[in-house]
Design an enzyme around this catalytic site. Sequence first.
Site, PDB file in Angstrom:
ATOM      1  N   HIS A 308       0.868  -1.029   0.005  1.00 13.45           N
ATOM      2  CA  HIS A 308      -0.077  -0.179   0.035  1.00 13.45           C
ATOM      3  C   HIS A 308       1.008   1.188   0.065  1.00 13.45           C
ATOM      4  O   HIS A 308       1.834   1.051   0.529  1.00 13.45           O
ATOM      5  CB  HIS A 308      -0.889   0.016   1.211  1.00 13.45           C
ATOM      6  CG  HIS A 308      -2.039   0.959   1.226  1.00 13.45           C
ATOM      7  ND1 HIS A 308      -1.963   2.391   1.334  1.00 13.45           N
ATOM      8  CD2 HIS A 308      -3.525   0.697   0.830  1.00 13.45           C
ATOM      9  CE1 HIS A 308      -3.130   2.938   1.238  1.00 13.45           C
ATOM     10  NE2 HIS A 308      -3.905   1.863   0.846  1.00 13.45           N
ATOM     11  N   ASP A 365      -7.947  -5.171   0.114  1.00 15.66           N
ATOM     12  CA  ASP A 365      -8.526  -6.076  -1.216  1.00 15.66           C
ATOM     13  C   ASP A 365      -8.126  -7.677  -0.945  1.00 15.66           C
ATOM     14  O   ASP A 365      -8.479  -8.534  -1.615  1.00 15.66           O
ATOM     15  CB  ASP A 365      -7.825  -5.646  -2.441  1.00 15.66           C
ATOM     16  CG  ASP A 365      -8.225  -4.393  -2.762  1.00 15.66           C
ATOM     17  OD1 ASP A 365      -7.632  -3.188  -2.836  1.00 15.66           O
ATOM     18  OD2 ASP A 365      -9.642  -4.104  -3.046  1.00 15.66           O
TER      19      ASP A 365
END
Length: 425
Positions: A308, A365
């Site tokens: 991320h 996700d």
Amino acid sequence: MANNTVTIIDNRTGKKFDFPILLPTIGQSVVDISDFYKDTGMFTFDRGFTSTASCRSRITYIDGAKGKLMYRGYDISYLANKKTYLDAAYLLLHKDLPTKQQYDAFSYELKKRSFIHEGMKKLFDAFPDNAHPMAILSSAVAALSTFYFDSLDMDTPEEVIEMAHRIIAKIPTIAAFSYRYSNGLPVIYPDLDKGFTENFLYMLRGYPHHHVELSPIEVEALDTIFTLHADHEQNASTTAVRVVASTHAHPYAAISAGIGALWGRAHGGANESVIRQLEMIGTIDNVEKFIKKAKDKNDPFRLMGFGHRVYKNFDPRAKILKKLRDQLVDELDIDSELIAVANKIEQIALSDEYFVSRNLYPNIDFYSGLILEALKIPKEMFAVIFVIGRTPGWIAQWIELKEQPDMKIARPRQLYLGPNERTPE
Ligand code: SDX
């Protein structure tokens, strides 16, 4: 008392330039370089905006090192576990959690706008059967601007909130319609007796004149997923919304741009890619082979759902979803083989130097896909679920940008490496 500035020295000339430091409520301070070009004659360079604050905002706060996320000051775990998605959506739009009366009024406002103009249905007929629902959704949302052209110039806060309610209410209907059309199924209109999240599942799964069973656990799981996706600071799709909004384009054109940006597999399209990747890996025996590919600089293979830009710790949303997934394994009959593969990936990656040294942790996700699949939501609809959850955040960011008196059109510069002027032969 040190003054709140930084000094930059151009070592070629010895010239010094001072720039003010702007202080946050919490989190990183910023150096205001708005006059950098005017003062120095140079541009700054920041590939992917990794060190750039593009705006002032009071909506969402992320602490990447601590793995913390707050909407308007409320921690995401409180909102996900103790509040509903409409609570979170109202909070993002109106800066405070709703009272019971405000909640009911908000829910009613969304219900009464959940139908779409019958003329919109002709649009769905134009798409090929195998059209990806994200392509349909971004087109249909842009097309909404043709039905509500008055939203191009809104003069009152009431008009802005009407525009906000309309798009938040209609996107689930458009999403469900696009799925039904893509599968040759009759469309199911919203049922005004159902809540926001239950209604979406109903429009996705229902049949005309037939009662469809939706378990409370399924509705609650999807409602939590919507809450976790509702906003996330200045990510790529929110930046797309803000850039389009800065040109004074129609708000639904800005949301359509956000949908386009979110579709990418590096962003909101990752949840679909995660499931497809887990299915491709298939068994825990194959995990090591794919971890090796993910670490190979010469191999474009990436571990979907890992890493991320901001979180250099566990994504707090991933933690909540992992716990929810493990709670739902039995109730929702989640594929335990895929869970075993996911857990193996996580176990290896969290101890492997390649991932640890790069602070690559599971993100939202990595876990959402398995729950969505267990909710019988087709993979190609996963990013659509992300859009439904994120729309109140995008709208809140749009409103905040437009409220800023010093709003400027987004227009970055470049490091030019092209040819010098050439003399035509
Ligand atoms: C979302 O921004 C947001 O807030 C987004 C989001 C939101 O709510 O809006 O949180 C939602 O988009 C979550 C992210 C979903 N995407 C994925 O899961 C796709 C896989 N992840 C990667 O593509 C990547 O981690 C990103 C895009 C998420 C972040 O990319 P960055 O910050 O630009 O990091 P990078 O590509 O510069 O990577 C740093 C290093 C590189 O290696 P080196 O060049 O240092 O040797 O880490 C490596 C990368 O090669 N790396 C990975 C990896 N992610 C980064 N290596 C293998 N597998 C991965 N997934």
